[in-house]
Design a protein around this motif. Sequence first.
Motif, short mmCIF file in Angstrom:
data_model
loop_
_atom_site.label_atom_id
_atom_site.label_comp_id
_atom_site.label_asym_id
_atom_site.label_seq_id
_atom_site.Cartn_x
_atom_site.Cartn_y
_atom_site.Cartn_z
N PRO A 1 11.29 7.51 -15.08
CA PRO A 1 10.69 6.17 -15.20
C PRO A 1 11.02 5.29 -14.00
CG PRO A 1 11.67 6.84 -17.28
CD PRO A 1 12.10 7.85 -16.26
N PHE A 2 10.05 4.46 -13.60
CA PHE A 2 10.28 3.55 -12.48
C PHE A 2 9.30 2.39 -12.56
CE2 PHE A 2 6.98 6.40 -11.04
CZ PHE A 2 6.14 5.64 -10.24
N SER A 3 9.57 1.36 -11.76
CA SER A 3 8.68 0.21 -11.61
C SER A 3 8.24 0.16 -10.15
CB SER A 3 9.41 -1.08 -12.00
OG SER A 3 8.60 -2.22 -11.73
N SER A 4 7.01 -0.27 -9.92
CA SER A 4 6.47 -0.28 -8.56
C SER A 4 5.60 -1.50 -8.35
CB SER A 4 5.65 0.99 -8.32
OG SER A 4 5.00 0.97 -7.06
N GLY A 5 5.72 -2.13 -7.19
CA GLY A 5 4.85 -3.23 -6.83
C GLY A 5 5.48 -4.59 -7.02
N SER A 6 4.71 -5.61 -6.67
CA SER A 6 5.16 -6.98 -6.85
C SER A 6 3.94 -7.89 -6.93
CB SER A 6 6.07 -7.42 -5.69
OG SER A 6 5.34 -7.52 -4.48
N ILE B 1 0.83 -1.20 0.00
CA ILE B 1 0.00 0.00 0.00
C ILE B 1 0.87 1.25 0.00
CG2 ILE B 1 -1.67 1.33 1.35
CD1 ILE B 1 -2.75 -1.40 2.34
N SER B 2 1.94 1.24 0.78
CA SER B 2 2.87 2.37 0.80
C SER B 2 3.48 2.58 -0.58
CB SER B 2 3.98 2.10 1.83
OG SER B 2 4.92 3.16 1.85
N GLY B 3 3.85 1.49 -1.23
CA GLY B 3 4.39 1.61 -2.57
C GLY B 3 3.39 2.17 -3.55
N ARG B 4 2.12 1.81 -3.40
CA ARG B 4 1.09 2.32 -4.29
C ARG B 4 0.90 3.82 -4.09
NH1 ARG B 4 1.12 -1.58 -5.44
NH2 ARG B 4 -0.49 -2.95 -4.64
N LEU B 5 1.02 4.29 -2.85
CA LEU B 5 0.96 5.74 -2.61
C LEU B 5 2.10 6.45 -3.33
CD1 LEU B 5 0.08 5.93 1.20
CD2 LEU B 5 -1.39 6.58 -0.71
N GLY B 6 3.27 5.82 -3.33
CA GLY B 6 4.40 6.41 -4.04
C GLY B 6 4.17 6.45 -5.54
N TRP B 7 3.61 5.37 -6.09
CA TRP B 7 3.28 5.35 -7.52
C TRP B 7 2.30 6.48 -7.85
CZ3 TRP B 7 -1.60 4.86 -9.58
CH2 TRP B 7 -1.66 4.76 -10.97
N ASP B 8 1.26 6.61 -7.04
CA ASP B 8 0.25 7.64 -7.25
C ASP B 8 0.88 9.03 -7.24
OD1 ASP B 8 -2.82 8.44 -7.05
OD2 ASP B 8 -1.74 9.62 -5.54
N GLN B 9 1.81 9.24 -6.30
CA GLN B 9 2.45 10.55 -6.19
C GLN B 9 3.24 10.89 -7.44
OE1 GLN B 9 4.64 11.12 -2.58
NE2 GLN B 9 5.60 13.00 -3.23
N GLU B 10 3.84 9.91 -8.06
CA GLU B 10 4.68 10.14 -9.24
C GLU B 10 3.88 10.24 -10.53
OE1 GLU B 10 8.62 9.98 -9.82
OE2 GLU B 10 7.76 11.28 -8.28
N THR B 11 2.62 9.83 -10.51
CA THR B 11 1.88 9.75 -11.76
C THR B 11 0.66 10.67 -11.82
OG1 THR B 11 0.72 7.80 -10.89
CG2 THR B 11 2.64 7.40 -12.30
N VAL B 12 -0.29 10.51 -10.90
CA VAL B 12 -1.57 11.21 -11.05
C VAL B 12 -1.95 12.08 -9.84
CG1 VAL B 12 -2.49 9.50 -12.64
CG2 VAL B 12 -2.85 9.18 -10.19
N MET B 13 -1.19 12.08 -8.77
CA MET B 13 -1.54 12.86 -7.59
C MET B 13 -1.53 14.35 -7.91
SD MET B 13 0.42 13.15 -3.90
CE MET B 13 1.49 14.50 -4.48
N GLY C 1 -0.79 19.85 -5.49
CA GLY C 1 -1.05 20.49 -4.21
C GLY C 1 -1.23 19.54 -3.04
N ALA C 2 -1.22 18.25 -3.33
CA ALA C 2 -1.45 17.26 -2.27
C ALA C 2 -0.16 16.81 -1.59
CB ALA C 2 -2.18 16.05 -2.85
N ALA C 3 0.98 17.37 -1.98
CA ALA C 3 2.27 16.84 -1.52
C ALA C 3 2.41 16.83 0.00
CB ALA C 3 3.40 17.63 -2.15
N ALA C 4 2.01 17.92 0.65
CA ALA C 4 2.19 18.00 2.10
C ALA C 4 1.34 16.95 2.81
CB ALA C 4 1.82 19.40 2.60
N GLN C 5 0.09 16.78 2.37
CA GLN C 5 -0.76 15.77 2.99
C GLN C 5 -0.23 14.37 2.70
OE1 GLN C 5 -5.08 16.17 2.63
NE2 GLN C 5 -5.21 13.98 2.12
N ARG C 6 0.25 14.14 1.48
CA ARG C 6 0.80 12.83 1.16
C ARG C 6 2.00 12.51 2.05
NH1 ARG C 6 -0.15 9.71 -3.07
NH2 ARG C 6 -2.22 10.40 -2.41
N GLY C 7 2.79 13.52 2.34
CA GLY C 7 3.91 13.31 3.25
C GLY C 7 3.45 12.82 4.61
#
Length: 489
Positions: free
Chosen positions: A225-230, A20-32, A35-41
């Motif tokens: 570019p990156f890969s995320s998840g397993s 789930i933590s990794g998915r939050l990171g993927w979201d941050q890099e792609t579609v977040m 302005g949500a950066a502080a809350q995501r932190g």
Amino acid sequence: MSSYDELIAFERETQALSQISGRLGWDQETVMPRGAAAQRGEEMAALEGVLHARRASPRVAELLEHAEAPDDAGAAQLRNIRRAYDRAVKVPAALASRIARVTSEAQGKWAQARADEDVAAFLPVLSEVVAMKREEAQALAADGDPYDALIEDYEQGTTSGEIAKIFDAMRPGLVDLRARVLDQQRPAALRGAFDEDLQMALAGKIAEAFGYDLRHGRVDKAVHPFSSGSGLDVRITTRTNVDDPFNCLYSTIHEVGHAAYEQNIDRAFLLTSIGRGVSMGVHESQSRIYENQIGRSRAFTGWLFREMTETFGDIGVQSAEAFYAAVNSVQNGYIRTESDELQYNLHIMLRFDLERALMQGDLMVEDLEAAWNDRFHADFGYEVDRPSNGCLQDVHWSVGLFGYFPTYSLGNVYAGCLHEALRQDVTDLDTQLSVGDTSGATGWLRQNLQKFGSLREPQDTIAHAAGRSPDHGPLMRYLEAKFSDIYKL
């Protein structure tokens, strides 16, 4: 329930939360939203606090004391859980949460500073990240080398001294071969404007050709570019440039190498400590062999040339052989991810030395840009023209990945060993690749390496697949033969 079974059940929940933590990171890099950066932190910090508490739980220690492994896979599970526990109890929970929060916010600040070409805007948060990673490294290292303690997160069993010896052995041959190649005439480059939607469509086709299972993955765009998840959810990103389709296509192949490794791990290991790639060096061996030894081979580029001309029309080169030379062109450039195979490791050696100095306190953050620029000029012979081509080009330091960079070159070394063994076992490999069929290569990697996940330690994983202990000899022989052939040395 036995102590072992209870421990594995607990670990599965921890691994699920980590996903789930990794998915939050993927979201941050792609579609977040930006302005949500502080809350995501704050979200990442809260989740990291939960994960840290689970990994350092006294219950884990108690179960480890009494657990008995039922088989070799069970022994590997206990080994990896114990390693994670030993690490977690050394790092204060407050520090782990603070690192997660600050690096989440730093990622956005790095991206903005990179876009603005403004190093000064990034230095304050980078100083904070470096200070926290130094604190973490000291906690992990005790009386040992702090940088070695960070490397252990990415390539367990390897030290900075061992890496430095490999790099010192490789550097003279790389510098000599580069000088001989750059003394020759450059091959013709692609010409034209390459529609970015068409690039993405072709990237998707190539991803599937390399075995990426889109039922359990997706391809998106990101700055880096990156890969995320397993397991059942493994996502990749790529990027496009209207003037340079290779950036998109080969970034995609590279990330598919990472993703295929995760997708092909034995499903019996899903959401366990051995259900992930064993190390970043081994991970990079997969991405680099997919991208380079397979994807940039004469045979595969012959197929890709036909695909490119069908997709884009006239691309500025008129034959498969000219296209092969263009794919493998060696030329001056600043960007690590766009570098040719020959010069790539020199980019890594620069970063390895600088981050090692940062972690050991021999280099201050405020001096990083000057140190980078001086070292780049010494290694490559020309000046850095702007920060996004220099110390702001990579995301890694903003997110605290100190100790990660050397694994890229270790991955190249490992890939050299694997490629040599692959060629011996799959004798008709080029015939297959010439029609876009990578299954012989990717199937060999799946059966000999990928399906085992973290069952073995990193170097044992490579030795099992390649039939030899890893060393840099095969990689150097491969590079010498390939570029001597292309450039008629």
